[in-house]
Design a protein around this motif. Structure first.
Motif, mmCIF file in Angstrom:
data_model
loop_
_atom_site.group_PDB
_atom_site.id
_atom_site.type_symbol
_atom_site.label_atom_id
_atom_site.label_comp_id
_atom_site.label_asym_id
_atom_site.label_seq_id
_atom_site.Cartn_x
_atom_site.Cartn_y
_atom_site.Cartn_z
ATOM 1 N N PHE A 188 0.833 -1.198 0.000
ATOM 2 C CA PHE A 188 0.000 0.000 0.000
ATOM 3 C C PHE A 188 0.875 1.258 0.000
ATOM 4 C CE2 PHE A 188 -3.178 -2.831 2.272
ATOM 5 C CZ PHE A 188 -4.030 -2.932 1.183
ATOM 6 N N LEU A 189 1.919 1.242 0.821
ATOM 7 C CA LEU A 189 2.762 2.427 0.963
ATOM 8 C C LEU A 189 3.597 2.701 -0.283
ATOM 9 C CD1 LEU A 189 3.896 1.950 4.670
ATOM 10 C CD2 LEU A 189 2.239 3.602 3.780
ATOM 11 N N GLU A 190 3.767 1.712 -1.154
ATOM 12 C CA GLU A 190 4.399 1.964 -2.455
ATOM 13 C C GLU A 190 3.491 2.785 -3.361
ATOM 14 O OE1 GLU A 190 7.631 -1.297 -3.935
ATOM 15 O OE2 GLU A 190 5.532 -1.821 -4.220
ATOM 16 N N ARG A 191 2.186 2.679 -3.161
ATOM 17 C CA ARG A 191 1.227 3.317 -4.055
ATOM 18 C C ARG A 191 0.673 4.622 -3.499
ATOM 19 N NH1 ARG A 191 -1.225 -0.787 -7.229
ATOM 20 N NH2 ARG A 191 -2.531 0.849 -8.123
ATOM 21 N N VAL A 192 0.601 4.715 -2.158
ATOM 22 C CA VAL A 192 -0.042 5.857 -1.508
ATOM 23 C C VAL A 192 0.802 6.256 -0.298
ATOM 24 C CG1 VAL A 192 -2.134 6.668 -0.348
ATOM 25 C CG2 VAL A 192 -2.328 5.018 -2.206
ATOM 26 N N PRO A 193 1.008 7.551 -0.055
ATOM 27 C CA PRO A 193 1.750 7.941 1.148
ATOM 28 C C PRO A 193 0.985 7.539 2.406
ATOM 29 C CG PRO A 193 0.743 9.857 0.115
ATOM 30 C CD PRO A 193 0.579 8.725 -0.853
ATOM 31 N N GLY A 194 1.726 7.247 3.444
ATOM 32 C CA GLY A 194 1.064 6.848 4.677
ATOM 33 C C GLY A 194 2.058 6.504 5.756
ATOM 34 N N THR A 195 1.553 5.907 6.822
ATOM 35 C CA THR A 195 2.399 5.542 7.955
ATOM 36 C C THR A 195 1.887 4.257 8.591
ATOM 37 O OG1 THR A 195 3.220 7.738 8.527
ATOM 38 C CG2 THR A 195 2.989 6.194 10.328
ATOM 39 N N TYR A 196 2.824 3.397 8.933
ATOM 40 C CA TYR A 196 2.552 2.167 9.674
ATOM 41 C C TYR A 196 3.233 2.308 11.027
ATOM 42 C CZ TYR A 196 1.343 -2.841 9.837
ATOM 43 O OH TYR A 196 0.772 -4.066 10.115
ATOM 44 N N ALA A 197 2.439 2.565 12.067
ATOM 45 C CA ALA A 197 2.966 2.765 13.409
ATOM 46 C C ALA A 197 2.982 1.440 14.165
ATOM 47 C CB ALA A 197 2.116 3.791 14.154
ATOM 48 N N TRP A 198 3.816 1.390 15.196
ATOM 49 C CA TRP A 198 3.799 0.264 16.127
ATOM 50 C C TRP A 198 3.234 0.746 17.456
ATOM 51 C CZ3 TRP A 198 9.558 -1.667 15.465
ATOM 52 C CH2 TRP A 198 9.708 -2.220 14.185
ATOM 53 N N ILE A 199 2.424 -0.087 18.094
ATOM 54 C CA ILE A 199 1.930 0.193 19.438
ATOM 55 C C ILE A 199 2.391 -0.931 20.353
ATOM 56 C CG2 ILE A 199 -0.318 -0.886 18.937
ATOM 57 C CD1 ILE A 199 -1.561 1.113 20.944
ATOM 58 N N GLY A 200 2.973 -0.556 21.497
ATOM 59 C CA GLY A 200 3.538 -1.549 22.392
ATOM 60 C C GLY A 200 2.496 -2.517 22.926
ATOM 61 N N ASN A 201 2.817 -3.821 22.848
ATOM 62 C CA ASN A 201 1.939 -4.856 23.382
ATOM 63 C C ASN A 201 2.352 -5.264 24.791
ATOM 64 O OD1 ASN A 201 -0.374 -6.553 22.524
ATOM 65 N ND2 ASN A 201 1.003 -8.246 23.032
ATOM 66 N N GLY A 202 3.468 -4.695 25.270
ATOM 67 C CA GLY A 202 3.977 -5.030 26.592
ATOM 68 C C GLY A 202 5.373 -5.593 26.504
ATOM 69 N N CYS A 203 6.143 -5.440 27.569
ATOM 70 C CA CYS A 203 7.525 -5.898 27.565
ATOM 71 C C CYS A 203 7.807 -6.690 28.833
ATOM 72 C CB CYS A 203 8.490 -4.727 27.420
ATOM 73 S SG CYS A 203 8.265 -3.424 28.641
ATOM 74 N N GLY A 204 8.991 -7.236 28.907
ATOM 75 C CA GLY A 204 9.381 -8.108 30.014
ATOM 76 C C GLY A 204 10.069 -9.328 29.474
ATOM 77 N N GLY A 205 10.951 -9.896 30.259
ATOM 78 C CA GLY A 205 11.769 -11.008 29.786
ATOM 79 C C GLY A 205 10.983 -12.220 29.348
ATOM 80 N N SER A 206 9.811 -12.448 29.965
ATOM 81 C CA SER A 206 9.029 -13.634 29.633
ATOM 82 C C SER A 206 7.843 -13.328 28.728
ATOM 83 C CB SER A 206 8.522 -14.289 30.925
ATOM 84 O OG SER A 206 7.692 -13.384 31.647
ATOM 85 N N ALA A 207 7.717 -12.087 28.257
ATOM 86 C CA ALA A 207 6.572 -11.724 27.425
ATOM 87 C C ALA A 207 6.637 -12.465 26.095
ATOM 88 C CB ALA A 207 6.561 -10.217 27.184
ATOM 89 N N PRO A 208 5.577 -13.166 25.712
ATOM 90 C CA PRO A 208 5.583 -13.884 24.432
ATOM 91 C C PRO A 208 5.763 -12.930 23.259
ATOM 92 C CG PRO A 208 3.779 -14.612 25.808
ATOM 93 C CD PRO A 208 4.342 -13.388 26.464
ATOM 94 N N GLN A 209 6.505 -13.380 22.264
ATOM 95 C CA GLN A 209 6.747 -12.599 21.069
ATOM 96 C C GLN A 209 5.755 -12.994 19.979
ATOM 97 O OE1 GLN A 209 9.250 -10.071 20.999
ATOM 98 N NE2 GLN A 209 9.006 -10.555 23.173
ATOM 99 N N LEU A 210 5.763 -12.222 18.891
ATOM 100 C CA LEU A 210 4.915 -12.543 17.755
ATOM 101 C C LEU A 210 5.254 -13.932 17.227
ATOM 102 C CD1 LEU A 210 5.170 -9.112 15.878
ATOM 103 C CD2 LEU A 210 3.339 -9.867 17.431
ATOM 104 N N HIS A 211 4.236 -14.637 16.771
ATOM 105 C CA HIS A 211 4.353 -15.955 16.148
ATOM 106 C C HIS A 211 4.748 -17.038 17.145
ATOM 107 C CE1 HIS A 211 4.572 -14.611 11.661
ATOM 108 N NE2 HIS A 211 3.944 -13.701 12.396
ATOM 109 N N GLN A 212 4.558 -16.798 18.442
ATOM 110 C CA GLN A 212 4.788 -17.829 19.441
ATOM 111 C C GLN A 212 3.451 -18.403 19.900
ATOM 112 O OE1 GLN A 212 7.251 -16.224 22.595
ATOM 113 N NE2 GLN A 212 9.116 -16.496 21.406
ATOM 114 N N PRO A 213 3.410 -19.695 20.262
ATOM 115 C CA PRO A 213 2.124 -20.341 20.575
ATOM 116 C C PRO A 213 1.477 -19.863 21.870
ATOM 117 C CG PRO A 213 3.962 -21.847 20.927
ATOM 118 C CD PRO A 213 4.530 -20.657 20.232
ATOM 119 N N ASP A 214 2.198 -19.091 22.703
ATOM 120 C CA ASP A 214 1.587 -18.552 23.924
ATOM 121 C C ASP A 214 1.357 -17.043 23.836
ATOM 122 O OD1 ASP A 214 4.293 -17.999 23.899
ATOM 123 O OD2 ASP A 214 4.584 -18.342 26.053
#
Length: 385
Positions: free
Chosen positions: A332-358
């Motif tokens: 989409f951003l190749e065709r139209v100007p825009g922005t893809y922001a990140w919003i924090g889901n939480g942090c910590g040593g044991s916090a599950p990451q993306l694509h993890q089963p928990d």
């Protein structure tokens, strides 16, 4: 949104989580999105765009510019390890990347925009399928998304584990990599493991190939550039004393610059051809360019940061390293100007990451994400870039 609206969107998110669907199979998900859009009073609802894509239209009080808001809907092929009541009811499929949350945040933004319509212009709500394959955004574009529902800018967001809950990251440089996939096969007639001189050896060829790949980044790429080439699958043979007739290797190439991306593809082809000559194996290669880098438009990034500052203060904007992960928001951003922001889901040593089963999306950030999207749309339509 009022408290009951927030609770409604959380319930909607958890329903999506309970009934996940894989890329290109988001039929029930799309129906749930369509039903909710109609319930909240969106002006137009369109289905079946680029597969199971859904588009909703919210008209402002007068004519003006148009802005797109985008979320992804598909899930991943994982067995969920969580135990909450709304865990996946489809074994082997789960929302392990937060697309259920992204869809709910966009739905919350839609509700906010219906309750308080923009003074002018139009909002195009884009619920996109097949992000995990990198094919959903291109499919919607190929199906005439911009011709049927043109918009002048686009905004979206992705939850990000490792960033404090509810804080925002808005990059000024490309921050998610291009992603290309390749499949290489070395073929021979096969033979006896004790008589290797009588047969070309595809296992040996595949070993040379995996090793040679490593010099693309270390010796062919400018050290100032960022690139990754990884092998994720190597399959061949079944017995210790048989030289197999085939070895198949699958991998991915990631980078940020078009020139680097092209150089990697060129070198992989050259390496395959060279190893085929050296080993006597017959090679084939299927190189599949997928998603472009995700690069924010500078003016839209400034707008996004100003929205965060206005609503919650500058302290809610934080820095975070770029990612070699990919997202077809880049199409989409190749065709139209825009922005893809990140919003924090939480942090910590044991916090599950993306694509993890928990992993699970953090419902505490849903309202904030919704408000960010609706206010970014209003701010753009007001012309205050």
């Amino acid at each position: 949104m009022q408290e009951r609206d927030i609770e409604r969107m959380i319930a909607f998110r958890r329903e999506l989580h309970r009934f996940p669907e894989l890329s290109c199979d988001e039929r029930q998900t799309a129906e749930r999105v369509v039903g909710m859009l109609r319930d909240i009073g969106v002006d137009e609802v369109h289905q079946g765009i680029g597969g199971h894509g859904v588009v909703g239209i919210i008209n402002g009080l007068s004519a003006g510019r148009s802005v797109g808001l985008r979320a992804d809907m598909d899930a991943l092929p994982l067995v969920e390890e969580n135990s909450m009541a709304y865990r996946s009811s489809h074994r082997g499929v789960m929302h392990a990347c937060g697309h259920d949350g992204h869809t709910a945040m966009l739905m919350g933004a839609a509700l906010d925009l219906v309750q308080q319509r923009p003074a002018a212009g139009r909002v195009v709500l884009i619920f996109q399928p097949a992000e995990e394959l990198g094919t959903g955004a291109p499919a919607m574009l190929d199906d005439g998304l911009l011709d049927r529902f043109p918009f002048d800018a686009i905004f979206g967001m992705h939850n990000w584990p490792g960033v404090e809950s509810g804080r925002f990251v808005v990059h000024d440089r490309p921050h998610m990599a291009s992603s290309d996939d390749f499949e290489v096969q070395f073929n021979s007639e096969g033979g006896h493991g004790g008589m290797p001189h009588l047969a070309a050896d595809p296992v040996f060829a595949s070993g040379l190939f995996v090793t040679a790949l490593q010099q693309i980044v270390s010796r062919n790429t400018n050290p100032e550039d960022i690139a990754v080439v990884s092998v994720g699958s190597l399959q061949s043979g079944h017995a210790s004393n048989i030289i197999p007739a085939m070895a198949r290797i699958k991998g991915t190439a990631r980078s940020f610059k078009p020139g680097v991306r092209q150089q990697i593809e060129k070198r992989i082809h050259e390496i395959v051809e060279g190893i085929g000559l050296v080993t006597g194996c017959s090679p084939t290669i299927d190189y599949r360019p997928s998603t472009p880098p995700v690069a924010n438009d500078p003016a839209c990034a400034t707008l996004a940061r100003s929205v965060v500052e206005e609503l919650w203060g500058a302290s809610q904007l934080v820095d975070h390293p770029i990612s070699m992960g990919a997202d077809d928001m880049g199409a989409f951003l190749e065709r139209v100007p825009g922005t893809y922001a990140w919003i924090g889901n939480g942090c910590g040593g044991s916090a599950p990451q993306l694509h993890q089963p928990d992993y699970d999306f953090n419902d505490d950030i849903l309202e904030k994400g919704s408000r960010f999207l609706s206010h970014a749309a209003r701010r753009f339509l007001d012309g205050n870039r």
